[in-house]
Structures are given as structure tokens and as C-alpha cells.
Design a protein around this motif. Sequence first.
Motif, PDB file in Angstrom:
ATOM      1  N   LEU A 142       0.831  -1.191   0.000  1.00  0.00           N
ATOM      2  CA  LEU A 142       0.000   0.000   0.000  1.00  0.00           C
ATOM      3  C   LEU A 142       0.873   1.251   0.000  1.00  0.00           C
ATOM      4  N   LEU A 143       1.948   1.217   0.754  1.00  0.00           N
ATOM      5  CA  LEU A 143       2.865   2.338   0.848  1.00  0.00           C
ATOM      6  C   LEU A 143       3.444   2.691  -0.519  1.00  0.00           C
ATOM      7  N   ASP A 144       3.887   1.696  -1.274  1.00  0.00           N
ATOM      8  CA  ASP A 144       4.461   1.947  -2.595  1.00  0.00           C
ATOM      9  C   ASP A 144       3.436   2.602  -3.509  1.00  0.00           C
ATOM     10  N   ASP A 145       2.206   2.084  -3.464  1.00  0.00           N
ATOM     11  CA  ASP A 145       1.148   2.660  -4.297  1.00  0.00           C
ATOM     12  C   ASP A 145       0.921   4.121  -3.937  1.00  0.00           C
ATOM     13  N   MET A 146       0.861   4.418  -2.644  1.00  0.00           N
ATOM     14  CA  MET A 146       0.627   5.791  -2.195  1.00  0.00           C
ATOM     15  C   MET A 146       1.767   6.713  -2.634  1.00  0.00           C
ATOM     16  N   LEU A 147       3.002   6.277  -2.466  1.00  0.00           N
ATOM     17  CA  LEU A 147       4.149   7.098  -2.832  1.00  0.00           C
ATOM     18  C   LEU A 147       4.238   7.308  -4.342  1.00  0.00           C
ATOM     19  N   GLN A 148       3.962   6.272  -5.113  1.00  0.00           N
ATOM     20  CA  GLN A 148       4.025   6.398  -6.562  1.00  0.00           C
ATOM     21  C   GLN A 148       2.933   7.326  -7.086  1.00  0.00           C
ATOM     22  N   LYS A 149       1.739   7.282  -6.466  1.00  0.00           N
ATOM     23  CA  LYS A 149       0.669   8.206  -6.856  1.00  0.00           C
ATOM     24  C   LYS A 149       1.046   9.646  -6.550  1.00  0.00           C
ATOM     25  N   ASP A 150       1.887   9.836  -5.545  1.00  0.00           N
ATOM     26  CA  ASP A 150       2.348  11.164  -5.166  1.00  0.00           C
ATOM     27  C   ASP A 150       3.572  11.584  -5.992  1.00  0.00           C
ATOM     28  N   GLY A 151       3.949  10.764  -6.978  1.00  0.00           N
ATOM     29  CA  GLY A 151       5.064  11.090  -7.859  1.00  0.00           C
ATOM     30  C   GLY A 151       6.426  10.735  -7.304  1.00  0.00           C
ATOM     31  N   ARG A 152       6.474   9.857  -6.347  1.00  0.00           N
ATOM     32  CA  ARG A 152       7.748   9.450  -5.735  1.00  0.00           C
ATOM     33  C   ARG A 152       8.250   8.161  -6.378  1.00  0.00           C
ATOM     34  N   ASN A 153       9.555   8.039  -6.457  1.00  0.00           N
ATOM     35  CA  ASN A 153      10.166   6.796  -6.906  1.00  0.00           C
ATOM     36  C   ASN A 153      10.479   5.951  -5.682  1.00  0.00           C
ATOM     37  N   VAL A 154      10.120   4.674  -5.731  1.00  0.00           N
ATOM     38  CA  VAL A 154      10.314   3.768  -4.606  1.00  0.00           C
ATOM     39  C   VAL A 154      11.276   2.665  -5.009  1.00  0.00           C
ATOM     40  N   LEU A 155      12.249   2.412  -4.150  1.00  0.00           N
ATOM     41  CA  LEU A 155      13.173   1.301  -4.344  1.00  0.00           C
ATOM     42  C   LEU A 155      13.117   0.452  -3.086  1.00  0.00           C
ATOM     43  N   ARG A 156      12.718  -0.795  -3.230  1.00  0.00           N
ATOM     44  CA  ARG A 156      12.622  -1.716  -2.105  1.00  0.00           C
ATOM     45  C   ARG A 156      13.905  -2.511  -1.966  1.00  0.00           C
ATOM     46  N   LEU A 157      14.416  -2.553  -0.756  1.00  0.00           N
ATOM     47  CA  LEU A 157      15.579  -3.388  -0.494  1.00  0.00           C
ATOM     48  C   LEU A 157      15.175  -4.853  -0.558  1.00  0.00           C
ATOM     49  N   PRO A 158      16.028  -5.707  -1.075  1.00  0.00           N
ATOM     50  CA  PRO A 158      15.695  -7.133  -1.045  1.00  0.00           C
ATOM     51  C   PRO A 158      15.687  -7.622   0.397  1.00  0.00           C
ATOM     52  N   PRO A 159      14.853  -8.604   0.703  1.00  0.00           N
ATOM     53  CA  PRO A 159      14.807  -9.102   2.081  1.00  0.00           C
ATOM     54  C   PRO A 159      16.130  -9.729   2.506  1.00  0.00           C
ATOM     55  N   TYR A 160      16.465  -9.517   3.752  1.00  0.00           N
ATOM     56  CA  TYR A 160      17.627 -10.148   4.383  1.00  0.00           C
ATOM     57  C   TYR A 160      18.952  -9.818   3.699  1.00  0.00           C
ATOM     58  N   HIS A 161      19.151  -8.552   3.387  1.00  0.00           N
ATOM     59  CA  HIS A 161      20.417  -8.095   2.813  1.00  0.00           C
ATOM     60  C   HIS A 161      20.980  -6.972   3.675  1.00  0.00           C
ATOM     61  N   PRO A 162      21.593  -7.315   4.833  1.00  0.00           N
ATOM     62  CA  PRO A 162      22.100  -6.275   5.722  1.00  0.00           C
ATOM     63  C   PRO A 162      23.179  -5.403   5.083  1.00  0.00           C
ATOM     64  N   ASP A 163      23.861  -5.927   4.057  1.00  0.00           N
ATOM     65  CA  ASP A 163      24.871  -5.112   3.376  1.00  0.00           C
ATOM     66  C   ASP A 163      24.235  -3.914   2.674  1.00  0.00           C
ATOM     67  N   LEU A 164      22.984  -4.047   2.285  1.00  0.00           N
ATOM     68  CA  LEU A 164      22.291  -2.952   1.618  1.00  0.00           C
ATOM     69  C   LEU A 164      21.485  -2.105   2.591  1.00  0.00           C
ATOM     70  N   ASN A 165      21.283  -2.588   3.791  1.00  0.00           N
ATOM     71  CA  ASN A 165      20.494  -1.885   4.786  1.00  0.00           C
ATOM     72  C   ASN A 165      21.382  -1.626   6.004  1.00  0.00           C
ATOM     73  N   LEU A 166      22.298  -0.678   5.860  1.00  0.00           N
ATOM     74  CA  LEU A 166      23.323  -0.449   6.872  1.00  0.00           C
ATOM     75  C   LEU A 166      22.768   0.033   8.206  1.00  0.00           C
ATOM     76  N   ILE A 167      21.561   0.577   8.215  1.00  0.00           N
ATOM     77  CA  ILE A 167      20.995   1.027   9.489  1.00  0.00           C
ATOM     78  C   ILE A 167      20.862  -0.145  10.462  1.00  0.00           C
ATOM     79  N   GLU A 168      20.647  -1.358   9.933  1.00  0.00           N
ATOM     80  CA  GLU A 168      20.549  -2.531  10.806  1.00  0.00           C
ATOM     81  C   GLU A 168      21.859  -2.775  11.546  1.00  0.00           C
ATOM     82  N   THR A 169      22.982  -2.593  10.869  1.00  0.00           N
ATOM     83  CA  THR A 169      24.291  -2.753  11.499  1.00  0.00           C
ATOM     84  C   THR A 169      24.509  -1.668  12.547  1.00  0.00           C
ATOM     85  N   ILE A 170      24.111  -0.450  12.220  1.00  0.00           N
ATOM     86  CA  ILE A 170      24.265   0.669  13.157  1.00  0.00           C
ATOM     87  C   ILE A 170      23.404   0.439  14.394  1.00  0.00           C
TER      88      ILE A 170
END
Length: 144
Positions: A98-126
Motif C-alpha cells: 500500500l505504501l508503494d502505491d501511495m508514494l508512486q501516486k504522489d510522484g515518488r520513486n520507490v526502491l525496495r531493499l531485497p529481504p535479508y540483505h544487511p549489506d544494503l540496509n546499513l541502518i541494521e548494522t548501526i
Amino acid sequence: MWQASHNSGDYHNQMNMSNHMKWISEKLLLNLPKEPKRVLIIDNASYHITEKAPTSNSTKNGKISYLKQKGIGFCENFLKPQLYEIIKSNKQRFASYLLDDMLQKDGRNVLRLPPYHPDLNLIETIWAEVKQYIRNRNTELDIE
């Protein structure tokens, strides 16, 4: 800012799709500039998903119903664990956000991180380092 409840000390028990969507619409979108070269990178928190796939604890009939609804092939005589393996390997394809749909309707580009990839989601390490730092110094079990 999100104040954690006193029973868990962690916001995860309180965050859900309703609270998250409220924060997005009332805080984030009002303060996020609309520019074509901006991308909002989003993780795969469970409260982002609109339609959830069956879990390992779901009934066999629930798993079969999901697979049929999505047009995913399987054998009727498969056991629950076999059905769940098929669901796990296909569920990302059919995830609805639902979030992606809402953001795209508002003209935003959405990029979803693949699940379980801590190398791409550094906030988890922090966060892991911050939590460990607090644990090591919090001898009185008092967050203050």
C-alpha cells in the motif's frame, strides 16, 4: 521520534501499517521535496505488506488456497512443509505494498531493499552497535 512502550523497550510491538502510513502521510510526504531524481529506499518490514502470504504455521487448506489464488503450481498431495517452501520461493513476486502505491501516486520513486540483505540496509548494522553499546553500559536496567 517514536517513544517505545515500557513493557518491551522496543517500538516494534507498537508499529503497524496504520501508524506507519499515518507517519508517512502526515510527516514524511510533507517534508520530502518532489524531485524526479529522488528515490525513497524502503526496507521490507512486515507492516509494509498489504497482503501477507501464509506462514509455516498456516493450515494446509490456507496454503493451498493461496497457491491456487496466485496460480502457482503444486501437487495436491504435498505436505504442509513442501507447500510452504513453494510459497516462500514465490511470495516476494506477489507481495502488495500500500505504501508503494501511495508514494508512486504522489510522484515518488520507490526502491525496495531485497529481504535479508544487511549489506544494503546499513541502518541494521548501526542499530545493532547502538543496542550493544547501551546493553554494555546499562547496569541498572534503566534506559535513562
